[in-house]
Design a protein around this motif. Structure first.
Motif, PDB file in Angstrom:
ATOM      1  N   LEU A  20     -47.802  31.017  99.038  1.00  0.00           N
ATOM      2  CA  LEU A  20     -46.639  30.251  98.546  1.00  0.00           C
ATOM      3  C   LEU A  20     -46.878  28.752  98.719  1.00  0.00           C
ATOM      4  CD1 LEU A  20     -43.602  32.263  99.996  1.00  0.00           C
ATOM      5  CD2 LEU A  20     -44.514  32.308  97.651  1.00  0.00           C
ATOM      6  N   THR A  21     -46.538  27.993  97.648  1.00  0.00           N
ATOM      7  CA  THR A  21     -46.626  26.539  97.814  1.00  0.00           C
ATOM      8  C   THR A  21     -45.239  25.899  97.829  1.00  0.00           C
ATOM      9  OG1 THR A  21     -47.016  26.419  95.442  1.00  0.00           O
ATOM     10  CG2 THR A  21     -48.937  26.223  96.845  1.00  0.00           C
ATOM     11  N   GLY A  22     -44.248  26.627  97.334  1.00  0.00           N
ATOM     12  CA  GLY A  22     -42.901  26.083  97.348  1.00  0.00           C
ATOM     13  C   GLY A  22     -41.846  27.178  97.378  1.00  0.00           C
ATOM     14  N   ILE A  23     -40.698  26.839  98.003  1.00  0.00           N
ATOM     15  CA  ILE A  23     -39.599  27.806  98.135  1.00  0.00           C
ATOM     16  C   ILE A  23     -38.286  27.081  97.833  1.00  0.00           C
ATOM     17  CG2 ILE A  23     -38.412  29.405  99.711  1.00  0.00           C
ATOM     18  CD1 ILE A  23     -40.838  29.402 101.516  1.00  0.00           C
ATOM     19  N   SER A  24     -37.393  27.761  97.112  1.00  0.00           N
ATOM     20  CA  SER A  24     -36.015  27.257  97.027  1.00  0.00           C
ATOM     21  C   SER A  24     -35.074  28.451  96.942  1.00  0.00           C
ATOM     22  CB  SER A  24     -35.830  26.314  95.844  1.00  0.00           C
ATOM     23  OG  SER A  24     -34.548  25.712  95.948  1.00  0.00           O
ATOM     24  N   GLY A  25     -33.789  28.187  96.868  1.00  0.00           N
ATOM     25  CA  GLY A  25     -32.861  29.304  96.883  1.00  0.00           C
ATOM     26  C   GLY A  25     -31.578  29.016  96.127  1.00  0.00           C
ATOM     27  N   ALA A  26     -30.852  30.119  95.909  1.00  0.00           N
ATOM     28  CA  ALA A  26     -29.535  30.090  95.259  1.00  0.00           C
ATOM     29  C   ALA A  26     -28.582  30.827  96.194  1.00  0.00           C
ATOM     30  CB  ALA A  26     -29.615  30.839  93.928  1.00  0.00           C
ATOM     31  N   ALA A  27     -27.313  30.459  96.169  1.00  0.00           N
ATOM     32  CA  ALA A  27     -26.370  31.190  97.027  1.00  0.00           C
ATOM     33  C   ALA A  27     -24.996  31.207  96.389  1.00  0.00           C
ATOM     34  CB  ALA A  27     -26.292  30.550  98.408  1.00  0.00           C
ATOM     35  N   GLN A  28     -24.209  32.213  96.780  1.00  0.00           N
ATOM     36  CA  GLN A  28     -22.819  32.253  96.324  1.00  0.00           C
ATOM     37  C   GLN A  28     -22.192  30.885  96.623  1.00  0.00           C
ATOM     38  OE1 GLN A  28     -19.801  34.070  98.993  1.00  0.00           O
ATOM     39  NE2 GLN A  28     -21.458  35.369  99.712  1.00  0.00           N
ATOM     40  N   GLN A  29     -21.366  30.415  95.739  1.00  0.00           N
ATOM     41  CA  GLN A  29     -20.834  29.057  95.850  1.00  0.00           C
ATOM     42  C   GLN A  29     -19.563  28.993  96.697  1.00  0.00           C
ATOM     43  OE1 GLN A  29     -21.544  28.051  91.253  1.00  0.00           O
ATOM     44  NE2 GLN A  29     -21.479  26.289  92.584  1.00  0.00           N
ATOM     45  N   HIS A  30     -19.240  27.811  97.156  1.00  0.00           N
ATOM     46  CA  HIS A  30     -17.973  27.454  97.821  1.00  0.00           C
ATOM     47  C   HIS A  30     -17.868  27.908  99.278  1.00  0.00           C
ATOM     48  CE1 HIS A  30     -17.078  26.914  93.600  1.00  0.00           C
ATOM     49  NE2 HIS A  30     -17.076  28.226  93.393  1.00  0.00           N
ATOM     50  N   TRP A  75     -31.597  24.088  98.332  1.00  0.00           N
ATOM     51  CA  TRP A  75     -31.006  25.212  97.611  1.00  0.00           C
ATOM     52  C   TRP A  75     -29.849  24.695  96.751  1.00  0.00           C
ATOM     53  CZ3 TRP A  75     -30.663  30.719  99.979  1.00  0.00           C
ATOM     54  CH2 TRP A  75     -31.852  31.038 100.640  1.00  0.00           C
ATOM     55  N   SER A  76     -29.396  25.541  95.830  1.00  0.00           N
ATOM     56  CA  SER A  76     -28.196  25.190  95.052  1.00  0.00           C
ATOM     57  C   SER A  76     -27.308  26.430  94.928  1.00  0.00           C
ATOM     58  CB  SER A  76     -28.586  24.640  93.681  1.00  0.00           C
ATOM     59  OG  SER A  76     -27.440  24.098  93.040  1.00  0.00           O
ATOM     60  N   GLY A  77     -26.237  26.310  94.169  1.00  0.00           N
ATOM     61  CA  GLY A  77     -25.357  27.458  93.949  1.00  0.00           C
ATOM     62  C   GLY A  77     -26.012  28.478  93.024  1.00  0.00           C
ATOM     63  N   ASP A  78     -25.496  29.709  93.039  1.00  0.00           N
ATOM     64  CA  ASP A  78     -26.106  30.745  92.195  1.00  0.00           C
ATOM     65  C   ASP A  78     -25.923  30.452  90.711  1.00  0.00           C
ATOM     66  OD1 ASP A  78     -23.379  31.333  92.394  1.00  0.00           O
ATOM     67  OD2 ASP A  78     -23.670  33.368  93.148  1.00  0.00           O
ATOM     68  N   SER A 105     -31.389  35.956  86.998  1.00  0.00           N
ATOM     69  CA  SER A 105     -31.658  34.570  86.622  1.00  0.00           C
ATOM     70  C   SER A 105     -31.432  33.590  87.772  1.00  0.00           C
ATOM     71  CB  SER A 105     -30.844  34.176  85.394  1.00  0.00           C
ATOM     72  OG  SER A 105     -29.535  34.592  85.550  1.00  0.00           O
ATOM     73  N   ALA A 106     -30.638  33.973  88.802  1.00  0.00           N
ATOM     74  CA  ALA A 106     -30.421  33.028  89.912  1.00  0.00           C
ATOM     75  C   ALA A 106     -31.696  32.883  90.744  1.00  0.00           C
ATOM     76  CB  ALA A 106     -29.256  33.480  90.784  1.00  0.00           C
ATOM     77  N   SER A 107     -32.328  34.011  91.137  1.00  0.00           N
ATOM     78  CA  SER A 107     -33.560  33.879  91.946  1.00  0.00           C
ATOM     79  C   SER A 107     -34.692  33.319  91.090  1.00  0.00           C
ATOM     80  CB  SER A 107     -33.953  35.216  92.583  1.00  0.00           C
ATOM     81  OG  SER A 107     -33.991  36.243  91.628  1.00  0.00           O
ATOM     82  N   GLN A 108     -34.724  33.695  89.811  1.00  0.00           N
ATOM     83  CA  GLN A 108     -35.753  33.121  88.923  1.00  0.00           C
ATOM     84  C   GLN A 108     -35.554  31.604  88.785  1.00  0.00           C
ATOM     85  OE1 GLN A 108     -37.585  35.100  85.606  1.00  0.00           O
ATOM     86  NE2 GLN A 108     -36.744  33.595  84.189  1.00  0.00           N
TER      87      GLN A 108
END
Ligand code: XUL
Length: 501
Positions: free
Chosen positions: A82-92, A270-273, A445-448
């Protein structure tokens, strides 16, 4: 290779892309309800003692993160590449932490679990999640103190909304003053999990930060007036706002020592889903409309300027690539479908087939609200006579009606999320919107989107990433005769919606 994570209501998922080869190398998932039964959740949450209260445990997300990485190792995912990681999460959804958390993050011990090392630093053992709509009073109080909903919507992109962070923060601060005094940091799930991965207190990105009712959309800064309308000291407890593509740090040694992640892997905010899904489906620069059918059902699109909803239900978030996105969110999405399927005692295949038929003249849409709805705000309704047909019609007529302010209908709609696997659901959406509906290969599409964001932040060109990963699968066209039928059904639906006294 790039890893995208997605912490949703019901599961935590991972997706690894190889950008050079243009392939999805690995996917993995942990379902909270079945794989972490000690948290006693249904669909990943527990209900509170008051109506419309919904909570999850931050420790559940941490145990899920450990379990997910364990499964990735067992299944030979290429974590060392792995050279980079980011994420999505349920919002609010907010996570409340004590002062010493920073030190705990720096000293994570690979011999112990994340949850046992972090849990002493919660100033609130649970998090109110996006399904929670118990803060009507607090919304009113913040709106009154903050200059009224019209001004607040112009400034922050949304009216003061029950599931948004500000009203939830206010409710907690009023309810538990001692614990509020102990709270030194309030994270969103996105910035909390990014902090864990990085071993630093991370910032909140503009995408997810806009879902708090605390951010000035134009200046991309916390608004002091909104923060003090929320509660005293809120501003001091918020992490800094940052661009979505900001590097948050290298991955923490905890993940290197325990799971063999490449020590040089960069961790990006990370950002919102929903913001991540916008990227993952390839619609972050086009203004295309996306129907996303996860636990929540949402409809969103990118926009150059903030597109606020005159009716007060829709929201504006930051678009992780540039500018903004507009969104409408429906609480009676997947969970309501599950409830109806159980009530009817049928299998998904049958549900799907029923949804392929056009409605008969005497089959009118219902108000599909098993729970209090948020778009529009509406009480739960009796569903004893509801069928698959009348239910889905109610859901998507409601979505169409409440998204009219998005502007001219587009030439096609993208559809994504778990329920987009159902041909009956896709057909219903095409018939009701009278627009062809396009599916792409990967409905996660969120993890992608999170993985693509990490690649983009590392210098890869977005056109190239979209060409490789946002692959068109098929298109579902409106059925013949559906236009007239659904014009009539819309009239009946709107009459029904007005029956609330
Ligand atoms: C959006 C919203 C939901 C959650 C679901 O405003 O509340 O879509 O993000 O995870």
């Amino acid at each position: 290779m790039f890893l995208g994570l997605d912490c949703s209501t019901q599961s935590l998922s991972a997706l690894i892309i190889d950008v050079e080869k243009g392939t999805i190398e690995h996917t993995e998932s942990v379902r909270f309800h079945s794989e972490l039964p000690e948290y006693n959740t249904t669909h990943g949450f527990v209900r509170g003692t008051e109506p419309d209260e919904f909570f999850s445990c931050p420790s559940m997300w941490l145990d899920a993160l450990d379990l997910l990485f364990k499964k990735l190792v067992e299944n030979k995912a290429p974590l060392h590449l792995l050279t980079g990681i980011s994420g999505a999460a349920q919002q609010h959804t907010t996570v409340y932490l004590k002062k010493k958390m920073r030190v705990a993050l720096k000293n994570l011990n690979a011999e112990l679990s994340l949850a046992e090392q972090i849990s002493p630093y919660y100033s609130r053992p649970v998090s109110p999640i996006w399904l929670d709509s118990s803060t009507e009073n607090e919304c009113r109080e913040i709106a009154d103190a903050g200059g009224g909903n019209e001004a607040i919507s112009k400034l922050s992109g949304s009216n003061v909304i029950q599931r948004f962070s500000a009203s939830q923060i206010r409710k907690y601060a009023k309810q538990y003053p001692e614990r509020w005094a102990e709270t030194s940091k309030i994270h969103l799930v996105s910035s909390f999990l990014c902090s864990i991965l990085t071993g630093n207190q991370c910032g909140i990105d503009y995408g997810d930060g806009a879902g708090m009712n605390l951010m000035d959309l134009k200046r991309l800064q916390w608004d002091e007036n909104l923060a003090s309308a929320t509660f005293t000291d809120v501003i001091d407890k918020l992490p800094p706002l940052q661009a979505s593509e900001n590097m948050a740090g290298l991955v923490s040694p905890y993940f290197v020592d325990k799971y063999g992640v490449n020590p040089k892997a960069k961790s990006f905010n990370w950002s919102g889903d929903n913001p991540c899904s916008l990227v993952g489906i390839g619609a972050s620069r086009t203004g295309d409309w996306v129907v996303s059918l996860g636990t929540s059902f949402t409809l969103f699109r990118s926009s150059k300027e903030p597109l606020t909803d005159p009716a007060g239900f829709g929201n504006v978030f930051g678009n992780p690539i540039k500018d903004f996105m507009a969104l409408t969110c429906y609480k009676n999405g997947a969970l309501a479908c599950f409830a109806l399927k159980d009530q009817l005692g049928i299998e998904w295949e049958e549900f799907d087939e029923l949804a392929l038929e056009l409605p008969r003249e005497d089959e009118d849409p219902v108000l599909p609200f098993f729970e209090t709805e948020i778009t529009p705000v509406y009480p739960a309704q009796d569903q004893s006579k509801t069928t698959a047909r009348t239910f889905l019609d109610g859901q998507f007529l409601n979505m169409k009606h409440h998204s009219r302010y998005f502007g001219e209908p587009p030439e096609f709609l993208y559809i994504t999320g778990g329920f987009s696997a159902s041909m009956g659901v896709c057909q219903t959406v095409a018939n009701i919107f009278q627009i062809p509906v396009r599916r792409i290969e990967n409905s996660n599409s969120a993890s992608q989107g999170a993985a693509m964001r990490a690649a983009h932040a590392s210098g890869y060109n977005l056109d190239e990433l979209e060409a490789k990963f946002c692959i068109h699968r098929d298109t579902v066209h409106p059925q013949e005769g559906s236009k007239a039928i659904y014009e009539e059904k819309m009239k009946r639906f709107l009459t029904l919606l007005k029956t609330r006294n």
